[in-house]
Every structure is written in structure tokens, then in C-alpha cells.
Motif scaffolding. Sequence first.
Motif, short mmCIF file in Angstrom:
data_model
loop_
_atom_site.label_atom_id
_atom_site.label_comp_id
_atom_site.label_asym_id
_atom_site.label_seq_id
_atom_site.Cartn_x
_atom_site.Cartn_y
_atom_site.Cartn_z
N LEU A 1 11.06 25.48 14.63
CA LEU A 1 10.32 24.22 14.54
C LEU A 1 9.02 24.37 13.75
CD1 LEU A 1 10.87 22.68 18.09
CD2 LEU A 1 12.04 22.16 15.95
N ALA A 2 8.53 25.60 13.60
CA ALA A 2 7.37 25.81 12.73
C ALA A 2 7.73 25.46 11.28
CB ALA A 2 6.90 27.26 12.82
N ILE A 3 8.98 25.75 10.89
CA ILE A 3 9.45 25.38 9.55
C ILE A 3 9.51 23.86 9.43
CG2 ILE A 3 11.37 25.56 7.92
CD1 ILE A 3 12.14 28.20 9.29
N MET A 4 10.01 23.21 10.46
CA MET A 4 10.08 21.75 10.45
C MET A 4 8.69 21.14 10.30
SD MET A 4 11.40 19.16 13.45
CE MET A 4 9.84 19.23 14.33
N GLN A 5 7.74 21.65 11.07
CA GLN A 5 6.39 21.10 11.03
C GLN A 5 5.69 21.39 9.70
OE1 GLN A 5 5.17 19.04 13.08
NE2 GLN A 5 6.57 19.24 14.83
N ALA A 6 6.09 22.44 9.01
CA ALA A 6 5.53 22.71 7.69
C ALA A 6 5.89 21.59 6.72
CB ALA A 6 6.03 24.05 7.16
N PHE A 7 7.14 21.13 6.77
CA PHE A 7 7.55 19.99 5.95
C PHE A 7 6.78 18.73 6.33
CE2 PHE A 7 11.39 22.60 5.20
CZ PHE A 7 11.45 22.51 3.82
N THR A 8 6.54 18.57 7.62
CA THR A 8 5.76 17.42 8.08
C THR A 8 4.34 17.47 7.54
OG1 THR A 8 7.06 17.25 10.12
CG2 THR A 8 4.90 16.21 10.11
N ALA A 9 3.72 18.65 7.60
CA ALA A 9 2.31 18.79 7.20
C ALA A 9 2.08 18.47 5.73
CB ALA A 9 1.83 20.21 7.52
N ILE A 10 3.00 18.89 4.86
CA ILE A 10 2.75 18.72 3.42
C ILE A 10 2.90 17.26 2.98
CG2 ILE A 10 3.43 21.08 2.88
CD1 ILE A 10 6.11 19.99 1.88
N SER A 11 3.56 16.44 3.81
CA SER A 11 3.74 15.03 3.44
C SER A 11 2.99 14.08 4.35
CB SER A 11 5.23 14.69 3.46
OG SER A 11 5.78 14.90 4.75
N LEU A 12 2.16 14.60 5.24
CA LEU A 12 1.54 13.79 6.29
C LEU A 12 0.57 12.75 5.75
CD1 LEU A 12 1.72 13.68 9.39
CD2 LEU A 12 -0.33 15.09 9.46
N LEU A 13 -0.13 13.06 4.67
CA LEU A 13 -1.16 12.15 4.15
C LEU A 13 -0.58 11.05 3.26
CD1 LEU A 13 -3.99 14.65 3.17
CD2 LEU A 13 -3.62 13.48 5.34
N LEU A 14 0.69 11.14 2.92
CA LEU A 14 1.26 10.19 1.97
C LEU A 14 1.50 8.82 2.61
CD1 LEU A 14 3.72 12.55 0.10
CD2 LEU A 14 1.39 11.91 -0.51
N GLY A 15 1.74 8.79 3.92
CA GLY A 15 1.88 7.52 4.62
C GLY A 15 0.60 6.70 4.57
N PRO A 16 -0.55 7.27 5.03
CA PRO A 16 -1.81 6.54 4.91
C PRO A 16 -2.18 6.20 3.48
CG PRO A 16 -2.05 8.39 6.42
CD PRO A 16 -0.70 8.51 5.80
N ALA A 17 -1.79 7.06 2.53
CA ALA A 17 -2.08 6.78 1.13
C ALA A 17 -1.35 5.53 0.65
CB ALA A 17 -1.70 7.97 0.25
N LEU A 18 -0.09 5.38 1.04
CA LEU A 18 0.66 4.18 0.68
C LEU A 18 0.09 2.94 1.36
CD1 LEU A 18 4.30 5.60 0.80
CD2 LEU A 18 3.11 4.78 -1.23
N GLN A 19 -0.35 3.08 2.61
CA GLN A 19 -0.98 1.96 3.30
C GLN A 19 -2.29 1.58 2.62
OE1 GLN A 19 -1.12 3.54 7.38
NE2 GLN A 19 0.33 1.96 7.99
N ALA A 20 -3.07 2.59 2.21
CA ALA A 20 -4.34 2.31 1.56
C ALA A 20 -4.17 1.58 0.24
CB ALA A 20 -5.11 3.62 1.34
N ARG A 21 -3.06 1.80 -0.44
CA ARG A 21 -2.77 1.10 -1.70
C ARG A 21 -2.00 -0.21 -1.45
NH1 ARG A 21 -3.48 4.25 -6.44
NH2 ARG A 21 -2.62 2.47 -7.58
N ASN A 22 -2.02 -0.65 -0.19
CA ASN A 22 -1.39 -1.91 0.20
C ASN A 22 0.11 -1.91 -0.07
OD1 ASN A 22 -1.55 -4.46 1.39
ND2 ASN A 22 -1.76 -5.50 -0.58
N ARG A 23 0.76 -0.77 0.26
CA ARG A 23 2.21 -0.66 0.11
C ARG A 23 2.87 -0.28 1.44
NH1 ARG A 23 3.81 -0.37 -5.32
NH2 ARG A 23 5.91 -0.53 -4.44
N PRO A 24 2.52 -0.98 2.54
CA PRO A 24 3.17 -0.64 3.82
C PRO A 24 4.66 -0.93 3.82
CG PRO A 24 1.92 -2.68 4.02
CD PRO A 24 1.57 -2.10 2.68
N GLY A 25 5.11 -1.91 3.00
CA GLY A 25 6.54 -2.20 2.92
C GLY A 25 7.33 -1.04 2.35
N THR A 26 6.79 -0.41 1.29
CA THR A 26 7.43 0.76 0.71
C THR A 26 7.50 1.90 1.73
OG1 THR A 26 6.60 0.17 -1.47
CG2 THR A 26 7.32 2.45 -1.16
#
Length: 514
Positions: free
Chosen positions: A337-362
Amino acid sequence: MSATKGSMAERAPETSLRRATSWSYALSLGKMAISLSLAFVLAALLGPRAFGVIAMALVFINFVEMLQQQGLMPAIVSRKVLTDRHADTAFWLVTAVGLACTIAAVVIAPWWADLNGLPELAPVIRVLALTVPLTSTVVIHEALLRRNLAFKKLTVRTWVSLVAGGIAGVLGAVFGLGVWALVLQQVVTSVVVVIVLWTVSPWRPRFRVDRVAARELWSYSTRAASSSLGLFIGGRVDVLLTGLFFGPVVVGLYRLAQRLTSTAVDVTARGMQAVALPGLSGIQDDSTAFATRLLKMQRITSMLALPLLGLLAGAASPLEKILGQEWEGTATAIQLLAIMQAFTAISLLLGPALQARNRPGTLSIVIWISSGLKVLALAAAAWLAGGSGGLIVLCVAMITATAMSSILIVAVAARVLGVRLADMMSAWVPGGVGALVAVVVTGGVVWVLSLAPLLELVIAGAAGGLTAGLVVLAVSPELRDVVAVARERLRRRPAEVRTSRGRMDQDASAVEQP
């Protein structure tokens, strides 16, 4: 947060982002230290079955809390202009939703317990559901604090509530309450959260619901809620389906391993994630500044999260020994699960980034696809395991689904946000190198030593952490610059103190002269 006539205070100044980030990490560090300590103590006292039952109950309760929190909270945080009528309207809407969800939870609890074949689930869910309308009264308080980057107050909230709940849970376990000790922990934590937030937040709602404000919030909140619903299902479907397919013991083993590895991400990456939405929303119209700040945030989170996950994977064996024989299999689950969480960590900020650019639908579309992948992976794991055991198969399935989800959101975010994929990948390199070094050194020390588990854990963790830190420092010019600046400030401080003292002596001499 003070309110002006008709409108609320605007966003905190740009200079407060760094301070907010520091407090966000303080929140995460304190949460990690308290949560991990409590998890080990309660796990040793209660065993995997109690952890499995509470995990299966909390899936239901957390779903209800997600519905009442994740729609309007990001709408409040990300609005360019926020007025009193928006906040007041949001407060009463969230409170009403909380009451409705509590009633639904009480009614549906027996069905959920029967579906899982665990009659004790029903009363546990009903008691936990009573905290939902209580916590709904502070959702907007928290949103306003996040909007103004007041993470110091949120940190106080988290530390105090976790300590209070932890004390109650441990006392309950000592007195033989079993799973109800964990219920007591959750209830006390929720009550203290409400008390603290009402105390530290100056905002107070007025009794009004503005239709115009509700419509303005509704458009964003429905899209954000859709994303959050998909994210919740993707994040909890493992516990949900594991309970149906494998029972509470496997859920308990899996959940503890997942909790340990996810805590490593919480303390390193989620601190940055918490400030990403308000921090990026303020520059959403400046593409260059937006990309620069996002990449910097990603470099920092990867340098912190990935090496820590490597340490945890390398130290998994002594961790399992400390927990005891009934937790056999946890070490392998932690490593996977440490491997799984590594994948989570590298993409974690992209969700808020899309929201900040007003793309919650995407974001919503990506998250729902990811959730579907996890459902398919878990169904395949249940089929391959033949309905019993299957902890390793379950972990491998989750790694596969999470990796595919991370690749998807990285590709979509790179295109939508206008950030080069090569730049994103280069931001993860220092952290990735540190992770490899950490797991090799920590695991090697554990393999060589033959000591008491706690002593092995301390020595191996120190060796792996120090080596990984030096390697990350060597391969990261940005981190070296930060260290150089800090060192220069420390070097100048004694001279500045001497100069200040000299001036004070001169002033004193001037005063003494007739």
C-alpha cells in the motif's frame, strides 16, 4: 473573520500563503503523531475485528458527512467575492442537509448491517449518525477559516479534538468496551471539534436564506459535490467491498495498513493540498504564475511524501511485530500500500488545481472514471481470492487501479492546466530517488539487525531517514537553496543580536549623560 456591511473580508494577502502552509503542515504533523500513537495503542488493545467493524460503520457516516461538507465548502473557499448572505445561506443549507442525512442513516442502518452480516453495525451507525447534525454547524466556519488561510486555528482544532477523542477511546478500551471504545473516540472528537471551532471562529450566522445566494452557490457546489462523491467512493470502496467479500478481520488488517500509509501522505502532501485551492485560486487568471506555483508545490510534496513512504515500507516488519501475532500479514500490506499511496501523493494537488481553474466538472469526470476502475479491481480481487483471505490480492488490485487513476488525472490536468507533462514528471524525481534510498537502507538495516522490534524500528528509521534526506538534498538544487538561505540567516543572527545590543548600550549611555 470580520464582516463588513454586506460583504465579508476578502482573501488573506499573498504573503500569508507561506505562513498558512507552515501551519497546515503543523496540523498534519500533529495529526500524524497523535493518530499513529492512538492507532497502535488501540490496535494492540482491541484487535483487527473491532477496527474492521468501525471502518465499515464509518464508511456510511463519512459518506453522509461528505455530502454535507464537500459541496458548499469549496464553493465558499474559491469564490472571488463572498458576501454575508452567501455564508448565512450556506450555513442553514448545510445544517438542513445534516439533519436529513442523520434521519436517513438511522433508518438505513439495519439494512446495511444485514447486508454485511454484522448485526452490531446497526447500533454503531446510529450512534455515530447523531454527530452529523452537530458537525454540520461548523462546516461554514471551517470554510471561512480556510478561505482566509487561518490554518493556525484549524491546527488548534485538530490537535485538541484528536487528543480528547484519543483519551476517551483508550479509556474505553482499557475498561473493555470493545468496538464501542472506538465509537466513543469518534463521538468525543466530533463534539470537541464543534466546541473549538465555535470558539476560535469570530463568524456567527444570521437566520436568513437568500435565494440569489443559494443559486450562485448551487452551480459550483453541485459540480464540486459530484467530484467529492466520486472521490469518496473511490477512496472508500475498498473498505466497502472488502467488508462484503472478506469480512471484518480482513477489513481490519487492510484498514490499519492503509491508515498507516495514508497518514504518511496526510502529514507530507495533504498539508500542501489544504492550501492549494485558496493559494491557486488567487492567481487562477495568470497561467504562468499558476503553473509555476503548482510545480513548486508538487516538488515540495514529492520530496516529503515519497521518502517517508519508503521509510514506512522498509520498517514494515518491526511494525507488525510490535502490533502482535493477530496482526500477521500487516507488514506485506504496508509495503504494497506504500506503492499505492505514492501514486496518490504525486497526483494529489491536481484536483484542487482543476477546482482553482474553475474546472470541477472535468475533475468530476476523472474521479468517477477512477472510482469505476477501483470497483472493477476490487471485484476482480474478490474473484481471484475465491471469497476468503486475499489480503495481498486486494492490495495488488488497489495498486493497479490507483496507478491507472493517477496516470489519467496527470494527463488530463497537464492538458487542461497548460502545464508540460515533462515538467510535472521532473518535479517528482528528487522525491522518487529519496524513496528508493529510504526503502533500501531501512529494509537493509532491519534485515541485518536482530533486536527488539522497537529498537529495530528506531535504528532503521533513523538510518533510512538520514540517508534519504542527504540524497534528496544532493539531487534537489531548490532544497539546497532553501538550506543555504536558512544557514545564512542563522549565521547573521548572532551578528544582528550583537549590533542590536550595541545600539541599546549606546542609547543607555546617551540617557545617562547629563
